[in-house]
Design a protein around this motif. Structure first.
Motif, mmCIF file in Angstrom:
data_model
loop_
_atom_site.group_PDB
_atom_site.id
_atom_site.type_symbol
_atom_site.label_atom_id
_atom_site.label_comp_id
_atom_site.label_asym_id
_atom_site.label_seq_id
_atom_site.Cartn_x
_atom_site.Cartn_y
_atom_site.Cartn_z
ATOM 1 N N GLN A 64 -13.761 -12.375 8.202
ATOM 2 C CA GLN A 64 -14.157 -10.504 7.754
ATOM 3 C C GLN A 64 -14.525 -10.102 8.804
ATOM 4 O O GLN A 64 -14.977 -10.210 9.762
ATOM 5 C CB GLN A 64 -15.002 -10.165 6.211
ATOM 6 C CG GLN A 64 -16.306 -11.177 6.486
ATOM 7 C CD GLN A 64 -17.570 -10.159 6.307
ATOM 8 O OE1 GLN A 64 -17.176 -8.682 5.746
ATOM 9 N NE2 GLN A 64 -19.035 -10.773 6.390
ATOM 10 N N TRP A 114 -12.484 -4.489 -6.545
ATOM 11 C CA TRP A 114 -11.897 -5.575 -6.078
ATOM 12 C C TRP A 114 -12.774 -6.874 -6.970
ATOM 13 O O TRP A 114 -12.571 -8.019 -6.947
ATOM 14 C CB TRP A 114 -12.019 -6.354 -4.847
ATOM 15 C CG TRP A 114 -11.145 -4.976 -4.669
ATOM 16 C CD1 TRP A 114 -11.155 -4.419 -3.618
ATOM 17 C CD2 TRP A 114 -9.648 -5.804 -3.322
ATOM 18 N NE1 TRP A 114 -9.890 -3.707 -2.971
ATOM 19 C CE2 TRP A 114 -8.791 -4.550 -3.283
ATOM 20 C CE3 TRP A 114 -8.742 -6.681 -4.002
ATOM 21 C CZ2 TRP A 114 -7.863 -4.362 -2.845
ATOM 22 C CZ3 TRP A 114 -7.618 -6.399 -3.716
ATOM 23 C CH2 TRP A 114 -6.888 -5.912 -2.910
ATOM 24 N N ASP A 154 0.749 -1.182 0.312
ATOM 25 C CA ASP A 154 0.039 0.058 0.179
ATOM 26 C C ASP A 154 0.839 0.958 0.456
ATOM 27 O O ASP A 154 1.313 1.616 0.811
ATOM 28 C CB ASP A 154 -0.949 0.423 1.393
ATOM 29 C CG ASP A 154 -2.351 0.655 1.329
ATOM 30 O OD1 ASP A 154 -2.185 1.765 0.812
ATOM 31 O OD2 ASP A 154 -2.607 1.161 2.131
ATOM 32 N N THR A 183 -10.007 1.818 -1.241
ATOM 33 C CA THR A 183 -10.399 1.589 -2.280
ATOM 34 C C THR A 183 -12.186 0.426 -2.184
ATOM 35 O O THR A 183 -12.321 0.044 -0.815
ATOM 36 C CB THR A 183 -9.838 0.262 -2.942
ATOM 37 O OG1 THR A 183 -9.007 -0.714 -1.700
ATOM 38 C CG2 THR A 183 -8.945 0.796 -3.315
ATOM 39 N N TRP A 196 -10.349 -10.050 5.748
ATOM 40 C CA TRP A 196 -10.769 -9.196 4.234
ATOM 41 C C TRP A 196 -11.478 -7.641 5.768
ATOM 42 O O TRP A 196 -12.218 -8.612 6.809
ATOM 43 C CB TRP A 196 -11.992 -9.241 3.738
ATOM 44 C CG TRP A 196 -12.504 -8.538 3.517
ATOM 45 C CD1 TRP A 196 -13.493 -7.546 3.604
ATOM 46 C CD2 TRP A 196 -11.799 -8.660 1.288
ATOM 47 N NE1 TRP A 196 -13.686 -7.403 1.980
ATOM 48 C CE2 TRP A 196 -13.123 -7.633 0.971
ATOM 49 C CE3 TRP A 196 -10.271 -8.471 1.480
ATOM 50 C CZ2 TRP A 196 -12.328 -6.596 -0.458
ATOM 51 C CZ3 TRP A 196 -10.468 -8.322 -0.372
ATOM 52 C CH2 TRP A 196 -11.655 -7.211 -0.901
ATOM 53 N N TYR A 197 -10.423 -7.069 5.945
ATOM 54 C CA TYR A 197 -11.219 -5.875 6.396
ATOM 55 C C TYR A 197 -11.544 -4.809 4.464
ATOM 56 O O TYR A 197 -9.978 -3.889 4.836
ATOM 57 C CB TYR A 197 -10.146 -5.624 7.645
ATOM 58 C CG TYR A 197 -10.812 -4.337 8.114
ATOM 59 C CD1 TYR A 197 -12.292 -4.098 8.656
ATOM 60 C CD2 TYR A 197 -9.903 -3.993 9.390
ATOM 61 C CE1 TYR A 197 -12.131 -2.596 9.065
ATOM 62 C CE2 TYR A 197 -10.289 -3.182 9.870
ATOM 63 C CZ TYR A 197 -11.521 -1.937 10.246
ATOM 64 O OH TYR A 197 -12.176 -1.287 10.507
ATOM 65 N N GLN A 198 -12.269 -3.608 4.646
ATOM 66 C CA GLN A 198 -12.550 -3.104 3.679
ATOM 67 C C GLN A 198 -14.427 -2.711 3.657
ATOM 68 O O GLN A 198 -14.562 -3.759 3.876
ATOM 69 C CB GLN A 198 -11.975 -3.599 2.618
ATOM 70 C CG GLN A 198 -12.253 -3.880 1.006
ATOM 71 C CD GLN A 198 -14.026 -3.170 0.896
ATOM 72 O OE1 GLN A 198 -14.669 -3.882 0.671
ATOM 73 N NE2 GLN A 198 -14.226 -2.569 -0.111
ATOM 74 N N ASP A 219 -6.500 -8.622 3.277
ATOM 75 C CA ASP A 219 -6.709 -7.316 2.261
ATOM 76 C C ASP A 219 -7.084 -6.438 3.585
ATOM 77 O O ASP A 219 -8.146 -7.368 4.052
ATOM 78 C CB ASP A 219 -7.391 -7.368 1.950
ATOM 79 C CG ASP A 219 -7.856 -6.167 0.993
ATOM 80 O OD1 ASP A 219 -6.887 -5.943 -0.050
ATOM 81 O OD2 ASP A 219 -9.164 -5.476 0.667
ATOM 82 N N PHE A 220 -7.018 -6.398 3.445
ATOM 83 C CA PHE A 220 -7.397 -4.936 4.208
ATOM 84 C C PHE A 220 -7.578 -6.138 5.745
ATOM 85 O O PHE A 220 -7.782 -5.383 6.640
ATOM 86 C CB PHE A 220 -8.851 -4.336 4.056
ATOM 87 C CG PHE A 220 -8.865 -4.595 2.795
ATOM 88 C CD1 PHE A 220 -8.582 -4.737 1.527
ATOM 89 C CD2 PHE A 220 -9.778 -2.808 2.653
ATOM 90 C CE1 PHE A 220 -8.267 -3.956 0.254
ATOM 91 C CE2 PHE A 220 -9.619 -1.825 1.560
ATOM 92 C CZ PHE A 220 -8.792 -2.214 0.268
ATOM 93 N N ALA A 242 -3.791 -5.604 1.211
ATOM 94 C CA ALA A 242 -4.775 -4.302 1.012
ATOM 95 C C ALA A 242 -4.075 -3.524 0.634
ATOM 96 O O ALA A 242 -2.849 -3.187 0.640
ATOM 97 C CB ALA A 242 -5.272 -4.217 2.620
ATOM 98 N N GLY A 298 -5.347 0.834 0.836
ATOM 99 C CA GLY A 298 -6.668 1.660 1.303
ATOM 100 C C GLY A 298 -7.453 2.725 0.688
ATOM 101 O O GLY A 298 -6.817 3.247 -0.590
#
Length: 250
Positions: free
Chosen positions: A158, A89, A47, A84, A118-120, A240-241, A80, A82
């Motif tokens: 997630q 994706w 990132d 987005t 997954w953290y988004q 990600d994330f 990840a 940031g």
């Protein structure tokens, strides 16, 4: 997921909590697709347009090792980026393709992909239509990734958002909490302490989140394969994330 803990006004304070310290059994796939000993910030060369600090990945990996000592080496595969949207994706996009390339590279030395972290979604809270479509887009993303990695039951953990950039945080959170796919767990970041920017998690909150992710993963983790002394297995996790992929893996 890439981690903003300890970052203020574009500068990371360099403080690494004890739970995030390096461990010789935790590796990281760098931007050149080479394995190296993992240390914070995990996303420093991934990132690249933002300042990275403490994220949940190292805590996650250390927590897994503490509780599953026989798991062997863990490989984290940070992906990840940031700021987005989930639409960025989608299968065929640059971010998605990069994710798949990194996933495949993580398998080159006998690794096993064990899960996705997954953290988004903060950016998806800004637009009503993005928020409304979020659940379907996220479910398709998980399904597509599993298909392309030929692992239809790959565990996914997630995170339901702690904050958002727009007025539709409640819509995105509801979508995240209601994802109904097999082997997908959701941990709720609501209430974790935010940075002064009111958006990103601070270092202490990232430590807490990493432990929550580990707890959830261990509840759905597939049994480990029997390992012979002559064949070392790597476990890969995508972050990600984090993408949080694991190289257990991240």
């Amino acid at each position: 997921m890439s981690g903003r803990g300890g970052v203020t006004n574009g500068t990371w304070d360099g403080i690494v909590p004890p739970q995030c310290q390096p461990n010789s059994q935790i590796l990281r796939l760098n931007s050149e697709l080479k394995w190296e000993t993992a240390h914070e910030p995990l996303h420093r060369d991934i990132d690249v347009n933002k300042t990275c600090g403490i994220g949940p990945g190292m805590v996650f990996a250390n927590s897994i090792l503490e509780r599953e000592s026989g798991i062997g080496e863990i490989g984290l595969v940070p992906c990840a980026i940031g700021g987005t949207n989930i639409s960025e994706w989608a299968r065929g996009s640059n971010l998605y393709n990069q994710l798949v390339v990194r996933a495949q590279a993580a398998l080159n030395h006998g690794g096993l992909i064990r899960g996705i972290l997954w953290y988004q979604g903060e950016s998806d809270t800004e637009n009503r239509e993005d928020a409304r479509l979020y659940k379907g887009r996220l479910e398709k993303f998980f399904t597509d990734v599993r298909s392309d990695l030929m692992s239809p039951m790959l565990p996914v953990v997630q995170v339901a958002l702690a904050s958002g950039q727009g007025n539709y945080l409640h819509v995105v959170r509801k979508a995240q909490l209601e994802i109904d796919l097999p082997n997908v767990r959701c941990v709720d970041a609501k209430g974790l302490q935010l940075q002064p920017d009111g958006l990103h998690l601070g270092s202490a909150a990232q430590v807490r989140l990493g432990k929550m992710l580990a707890d959830a993963f261990l509840q759905i983790m597939a049994p480990l394969p029997v390992q012979s002394g002559a064949s070392k297995r790597f476990h890969n996790f995508f972050l990600d994330f984090f993408l949080s992929w694991f190289r257990l893996a991240w």
